[in-house]
Each structure stands twice: as C-alpha cells, then as structure tokens.
Design a protein around this motif. Structure first.
Motif, PDB file in Angstrom:
ATOM      1  N   GLU A 188      21.824  29.402  12.840  1.00 35.27           N
ATOM      2  CA  GLU A 188      21.054  30.577  12.407  1.00 35.27           C
ATOM      3  C   GLU A 188      20.788  30.528  10.899  1.00 35.27           C
ATOM      4  N   SER A 223      17.442  38.273  20.712  1.00 35.75           N
ATOM      5  CA  SER A 223      16.990  36.967  21.220  1.00 35.75           C
ATOM      6  C   SER A 223      16.826  36.966  22.735  1.00 35.75           C
ATOM      7  N   GLN A 257      17.130  34.257  25.921  1.00 36.76           N
ATOM      8  CA  GLN A 257      17.650  32.931  26.276  1.00 36.76           C
ATOM      9  C   GLN A 257      17.171  32.548  27.673  1.00 36.76           C
ATOM     10  N   ALA A 290      14.043  33.537  19.193  1.00 32.72           N
ATOM     11  CA  ALA A 290      14.943  34.326  18.339  1.00 32.72           C
ATOM     12  C   ALA A 290      14.308  34.544  16.976  1.00 32.72           C
ATOM     13  N   THR A 322      21.727  41.511  13.987  1.00 29.29           N
ATOM     14  CA  THR A 322      22.074  40.121  14.286  1.00 29.29           C
ATOM     15  C   THR A 322      20.934  39.462  15.065  1.00 29.29           C
ATOM     16  N   SER A 371      21.341  37.644  17.747  1.00 24.24           N
ATOM     17  CA  SER A 371      21.594  37.770  19.194  1.00 24.24           C
ATOM     18  C   SER A 371      21.171  39.134  19.748  1.00 24.24           C
TER      19      SER A 371
END
Ligand SMILES: CC(C)(COP(=O)(O)OP(=O)(O)OC[C@H]1O[C@@H](n2cnc3c(N)ncnc32)[C@H](O)[C@@H]1OP(=O)(O)O)[C@@H](O)C(=O)NCCC(=O)NCCS
Length: 165
Positions: free
Chosen positions: A140, A14, A16, A83, A9, A11
């Motif tokens: 995404e 990534s 942030q 990301a 995925t 996330s």
C-alpha cells in the motif's frame, strides 16, 4: 491533506476478486475477450471503490497505463480487484488488476493492470474534498508513493494540452 474528515484505510473500500464469467458473446473476432468489455468492468469496479471511499457520487476523470498483458478466453472467470492508491483534494487514484482464472483447474493469470482517476462531486456537481487514505502495508505504501509520481505526470500532460489551445 484534508483535515475535515479522518483518513480511511485502503481495505475499507477495496474490492477483491469480483467475478465475471466469460461467455461467447464477450469475445472479439480473434475469439479472445473483447478489451472494451474488460475496460468497462474495471471502470465499474473502480467507481464502487471511489464511492465507498468518498461517500460521494464520482466520475471518471482519466485512465492511464491500461495494459492488456495477456488475453482471456471463452469460459474463463475474470477476477477484478481494485483499491484506492492515493487521494488528493477531490481526486483519487484507483489501481485495478484483473486475473483470468480457469475455474476447473484453478490456474489463473494476470491479464490487465490500470490506474483510474475519479473525482468526487458535491450536490452542485462541483469537485469536493475526499478523505485521505492511510496506507498500512508495504504494498500500500509503494502504491501510495507511485501514485504521486503518476499524478505529477498526468497533470503535466493536462497542462501541456491546455496550453496548445
Ligand atoms: C473530472 C471533472 C469533474 C474535473 O472537473 P474540473 O472542472 O476540471 O475540476 P478541477 O480542475 O478543479 O479538477 C478537480 C480534480 O480533478 C483532477 N483532474 C481533472 N482532470 C483530470 C485528468 N484528466 N486526470 C487526472 N485528474 C484530473 C484535478 O487534478 C483535481 O484534483 P484534486 O482536486 O484532487 O487536486 C470534469 O472534467 C468532468 O466532469 N469530466 C467529465 C467526467 C465524466 O463525464 N466522466 C465519465 C466518462 S465519459
């Protein structure tokens, strides 16, 4: 598509809002944040994303659409987010966004967007396969689709430059 490893995925790799506090020695002669510093910060954060995703040592292959849309100034807090947008065989497009926050008022503004291409390397420093990415959210999926259009343009430019040699 890489079938040897399951897709990951966005996330999972990534970053942030990585923070960088701006001090006077980060400024240019115009007393705004030196662009080269911001580029270096973006490259580092994007590198971490590519290495998390691939589990390999990665190098920057290219950077495009690096847009400084607004200046940052002394005392601002830079918030860097990055990301994976899409992966191919050994390469990955990492989208990076930087915001400048006034941490006293809480106001923030978008200052930079850019796309980095990283390539994963094996033990012999040769490009090696990376896992696919599984886009989930609407954003995404939009970035995933846009990344293919940008890659096609990048590779066209690369081929045109090669043919000029
Ligand atoms: C990036 C690098 C590893 C590519 O090696 P290469 O021998 O050209 O390998 P290939 O032609 O097989 O390309 C490998 C992948 O890189 C991609 N690629 C290569 N050059 C690219 C460029 N300029 N922009 C985007 N993607 C690029 C290819 O599309 C391919 O992607 P895929 O495997 O996902 O299809 C090599 O050019 C290199 O080591 N460059 C220096 C990197 C570096 O030192 N970076 C630090 C910045 S100073």
């Amino acid at each position: 598509m890489n079938t040897s490893r399951p897709p990951k995925t966005v996330s999972a790799s990534s970053v942030q809002n990585h923070v960088y506090k701006v001090f006077p020695n980060d400024l240019n002669a115009h007393y705004t944040v030196f662009g080269g510093l911001v580029m270096s910060l973006c490259d580092r954060v994007a590198l971490v994303v590519s290495e998390r995703h691939s589990g390999k040592i990665c190098v920057t292959a290219s950077v495009d659409s690096f847009h400084f849309v607004a200046p940052a100034k002394d005392g601002d807090t830079l918030l860097i987010s990055a990301a994976v947008n899409r992966t191919w065989s050994s390469s990955m497009e990492i989208g990076v966004r930087v915001d400048a926050e006034n941490s006293f008022s809480g106001e923030s503004k978008h200052i930079v967007s850019a796309y980095f291409t990283f390539v994963a390397l094996d033990e012999d420093n040769r490009p090696c396969e990376v896992p696919d990415i599984q886009p989930m959210s609407e954003d995404e999926i939009r970035r995933y689709n846009g990344a293919q259009v940008r890659r096609d343009a990048r590779l066209r430019t690369r081929e045109s430059l090669k043919s000029m040699k």
